[in-house]
Design an enzyme around this catalytic site. Structure first.
Site, PDB file in Angstrom:
ATOM      1  N   GLU A 204     -22.062  26.419   0.073  1.00  0.00           N
ATOM      2  CA  GLU A 204     -21.266  25.379   0.728  1.00  0.00           C
ATOM      3  C   GLU A 204     -20.107  24.925  -0.158  1.00  0.00           C
ATOM      4  OE1 GLU A 204     -24.718  25.669   1.146  1.00  0.00           O
ATOM      5  OE2 GLU A 204     -23.865  26.561   2.939  1.00  0.00           O
ATOM      6  N   ASN A 288     -24.508  33.017   3.672  1.00  0.00           N
ATOM      7  CA  ASN A 288     -23.356  32.825   4.555  1.00  0.00           C
ATOM      8  C   ASN A 288     -22.028  33.067   3.838  1.00  0.00           C
ATOM      9  OD1 ASN A 288     -24.353  30.188   3.299  1.00  0.00           O
ATOM     10  ND2 ASN A 288     -22.247  29.661   3.835  1.00  0.00           N
ATOM     11  N   ASP A 330     -23.649  29.893  10.138  1.00  0.00           N
ATOM     12  CA  ASP A 330     -24.371  29.679   8.861  1.00  0.00           C
ATOM     13  C   ASP A 330     -25.761  30.298   8.894  1.00  0.00           C
ATOM     14  OD1 ASP A 330     -24.863  28.743   6.200  1.00  0.00           O
ATOM     15  OD2 ASP A 330     -26.031  27.103   7.052  1.00  0.00           O
TER      16      ASP A 330
END
Lengths: 613, 613
Positions: A204, A288, A330
């Site tokens: 992230e 991801n 994701d």
């Protein structure tokens, strides 16, 4: 499954192996896994099947299971992973700051032999996307310098730490990741021969995923292999995957990205790693692609969302298979790869079985990365199927997300029908036991600018319970056909791992804190116990010095599903916690923060004679 | 002991009492304590004898005791106190920030009904001398407005908080103490009729000790009575203690001090309070005089270090007895006063039994404050005896401390042969069960200047293990003769409370985390279980809705003895933690921080018929 060595006294086994070993030359960790009495690596065996050949605890007597002793790990954030047992010593680690303990199983109540609390920079805490978890230790067998072996832990702040297993003294600590750039470390390392392989978290934060190998003895870097970028960086020397058109070609880790987006391309590597000693390949998944906003990164975004087979000594790719090209959900592909030899369509196959966050249960040929079976193990609606010819999902266009608007009602949610919680396999029932989530979501991409060390999420997600309203289930799965055999519904997610045993009892934990024992054949719940906090760790089993079989599990709510309770986030905003609060905002009504190992045994079971050990 | 009411269904009892009660008029809490099935106040009964008439668990079957369920309280600092059980609900509280929980005992695993986390100013944490503990809740019976009753907790930051027991909603919160002046609150309040009485901590900050009474329904202050100062402030209207010359006279709370030192005179009130409904008196102890440096406060320093008998409705003193005049050892006199009718010298006496930090076990006539027996319950060397004519200790001059030098080898240490850990009494064996420390010390006074809110300690203390090297013991005591009956030695202090039962099993916890069950007559250890963390809480027992007897205990190391582990203080400086690290610097080798309630039952014990409840 290999033929098991007859049960014998571990001390003798270790001593014999040590005598045979030259000074400084490691014993064989594979050989140690053949003793059913101990648990020397995270999944018990290199195939990460979390299967124990122990049978003392079985479907008849499991109702007599009671706590034998308990141990507080001294931290409150989410406790993932499981202890190791080597000989008569248990080793375990905690969530941040990643305390490590050695406990003496020969003594009443398993007192500490030593403990080690790493010094870590607390500024790393907000850098961890989904709680400050740690998934446990890896072990290297005894050497002349380290007569009880060496333990390895990946510290959240980005260091690989090696500790002498006898004394708890630091052997070395090497910097592997830089949390100032958003890189953290949470997974259990893998030890193969003299190599320790570490992963990375931070998908992230626009980090560039990779695996890094270190010399087990002195910590010097042996190789590093990225998930994205030129083949040289990725360590692809041949055709990445000969089975699929879209996976043939040079430098796909660059050409399937726009510009230099591959440099912040994600593909993190924080799952459980498996290893096939015969093929000398280790297997793991990459996560991801960097930024969750798909509009910002056209292309397949290789090799995010992929299954990898690499040589542990060189890092060289044997094959790689991308499950979810151009991820828009994701569906972080890090979940573990279980290695099982299966009969599929009348043929014996060296298979790899993987339950992906994208909702499909994959069975591959692990020698060459060819998909044999890929079926949904939950109510998937973003794709109709996986095309076995192209290897690509057959997408449902209206469930493809974009930054142009909110895409509603996608199943599974980003957290997947299964996240990190590892599944188990029993060679007796030939079934996989899978702890699952049943969560769907709304997802809207958002333009985001990269800045090192800052969140690079680029999506607003709201999760909610999937069809039926139960937010999880524990299921049995036939990987040869891709079908569920039975299902146990859970109100909250079954966010802890599974343990299968030859006693035909399967164990799993719930976010409420129940450890449950289930009949491996029928899925009937035979027994349960309420541990102090929600379980997101993995049950394991061993034989104690008294010859009795024990079951151990960490409780301590947290992780992505439990982030609300772990980080004290209220349920007001259903997009908080990267969307998890939308589905699990009420988790605090069911559990409280904790950090305790509970160890179970049969009540008043007669101690086995010495020969039983 | 009162005749016990026959066991009956609690719900029926409550309903019947409610029907009889006028709206807004409280039930009688005394009557509720006559049901052996529940535990409605901290010591089970007003006499704080921690005795349960339950007999299901007895010396024959206690070896079958196993954990039934567990609950993490969600904090890691020291967990003192014990839960309450009212009807089918368990209420419990945690260390700072003093979370409060209601758990449903009718459901598997006792899920939460509600939880309440008070908002507190974290700046209070360093103001707490000896860990941020809380000693539990008080309960007021059902009223028309509060059909499940009201709970009370003293918040560390100095507020009395009242919560509706059914909903967990705040009824009121009143400021009782100001932590900016060093005043904190840690003890369990006492509820008598419509009065809630709260104490104060902060004896190391030059606070002025007191008890304060509040209206149970709306929290308005009814009265406040100080430990020091003019009789009007202390609420002395007659002769303080007619038995002793030095305790007769006016305004001794002023005249036994130099100048205005009484205004910062200590005498805090953080122990367990008892109450005699017939005499309508409540009993408690006051703590050390302000500053530990004796040279700075010549005089008796009344009424620090005293036993008090007061009227709960007016606060008026019936009698007060000072145990340790001009304390030079921090023998904080707050330990509980157990109320038992005993035969002493052929006469039946309404007695009060108290094990003081100064090392003497006192038996008094609780109607008039006359000392009947005062004998050392450990190897005391600062005083030869207590003179029963004067009521004063016969001191050993060379053990009197001063700021002129270090006084070595004083027994007991400041932490006492017993600190807060409450003892129990069994009317069956007529023995007191006392968890003790065996710690001695060196002590040197140090000149200190008072500054509001700053430490006002004025002494350097180094504690170390007492004679024999065991740092604690669990003992049985005959209060009619002042003699030990048996002793169980412990490596660390027995710093948790005791529970006596009619099953002739006595329970206590150790700093290592063992809960032990002992034969009440012989002191033979019959059973033990290793809870997650060191026990400094108090075991309690109740009958569940299934008719089975349960034993519950909080684990979670901390308090003064466990401050090293709780606050992460190393053992390098043996005077750290106000001297505790000298004795307990190695506690971290034996236990880890935690916060878990473990609830035990007999394995597979058949559920009792409904009539058994």
């Amino acid at each position: 499954m290999k033929q098991l060595a007859p049960p014998m006294y571990i001390g003798a086994l270790v001593a014999a192996s040590l005598a045979a070993a030259s000074p400084g030359i490691a014993q064989d960790l594979s050989a140690m896994t053949q003793s059913p009495n101990q648990w020397v690596m995270t999944g018990r065996t290199y195939d990460v099947n979390r299967y124990s050949p122990l049978t003392q605890i079985n479907t008849t007597n499991v109702t007599h299971l009671v706590p034998s002793w308990t141990f507080s790990v001294g931290t409150l954030r989410g406790q993932e992973g499981n202890p190791l047992v080597v000989g008569n010593v248990m080793y375990l680690s905690s969530s941040f700051p990643n305390k490590v303990y050695a406990l003496d199983l020969t003594k009443d109540g398993a007192p500490q032999i030593w403990q080690y609390t790493p010094e870590q920079d607390a500024n790393v805490i907000p850098i961890a996307c989904c709680d400050v978890v740690n998934r446990g230790l890896a072990y290297h067998p005894a050497t002349a310098d380290h007569p009880a072996g060496i333990l390895y832990i990946e510290l959240l702040q980005g260091d690989l730490l090696a500790l002498d297993a006898k004394t708890g003294k630091k052997v070395y600590q090497v910097k592997s990741a830089d949390f100032h750039k958003g890189e953290t470390m949470t997974n259990a390392p893998l030890v193969v021969k003299n190599v320790v392989i570490a992963g990375i978290s931070g998908g992230e934060f626009g980090v560039r995923g990779r695996v890094t190998a270190y010399d087990a003895m002195d910590g010097h870097e042996l190789w590093r292999a990225y998930s994205t970028g030129p083949d040289a960086d990725v360590k692809i020397t041949g055709v990445p995957n000969q089975n699929y058109e879209s996976m043939r070609g040079k430098d796909l880790g660059v050409s399937t990205w726009q510009g230099d987006e591959w440099m912040r391309g994600g593909g993190t590597t924080w799952g459980w790693y498996s290893y096939d000693p015969e093929l000398n390949l280790f297997y793991y998944g990459s996560g991801n692609p960097g930024t969750w906003n798909p509009d910002q990164r056209p292309g397949d975004n290789k090799w995010s969302m992929s299954i990898w087979a690499r040589n542990p000594e060189t890092g060289e790719v044997k094959w790689v298979y991308q499950m979810t090209p151009h991820d828009a959900w994701d569906y972080d592909g890090v979940n573990e790869m279980q290695l099982v030899d299966l009969a599929i369509g009348g043929k014996q196959v060296k298979a790899l079985v993987h339950f992906d966050r994208n909702g499909f249960g994959y069975t591959l040929d692990r020698t060459n990365g060819k998909v044999l079976v890929a079926e949904p193990y939950g109510p998937v609606n973003w794709a109709k199927s996986i095309d076995l010819t192209t290897g690509r999902p057959v997408e449902v266009p209206e469930k493809r997300t974009t930054a142009k608007g909110n895409t509603e009602g996608i199943c599974p949610a980003a957290i997947g029908f299964k996240d990190q919680q590892p599944s188990a396999y029993s060679p007796k029932t030939k079934l996989f036991y899978v702890p699952t989530n049943n969560i769907c979501m709304d997802y809207e991409g958002v333009e985001v600018k990269y800045q090192a060390g800052q969140p690079y999420v680029g999506a607003i997600v709201r999760m909610f319970p999937g069809p039926g309203g139960n937010r999880g289930a524990f299921i049995a799965w036939d990987a040869t056909t891709g079908k569920r055999v039975w299902t146990i519904k859970e109100n909250l997610a079954a966010y802890g791992g599974a343990l299968a045993t030859a006693g035909d009892v399967v164990f799993y934990g719930t976010m409420e804190g129940w450890l449950k024992a289930v009949d491996a054949k029928t899925g009937k719940v035979l027994w349960k116990f309420k541990t102090p906090s929600g379980i997101i760790g993995n049950p394991m089993t061993y034989i104690g010095p008294d010859g009795k079989q024990y079951i151990a599990v960490l409780s301590g709510i947290g992780g992505w599903a439990g982030i609300g309770v772990a980080a004290g986030i209220g349920a007001e905003d259903p997009t908080a916690g990267l969307g998890a609060l939308g589905a699990f905002g009420d988790a605090g009504q069911f559990t409280t923060q904790g950090g305790v190992l509970t160890v179970f045994a049969l009540d008043n079971a007669p101690a086995k004679a010495a020969s039983g050990r």
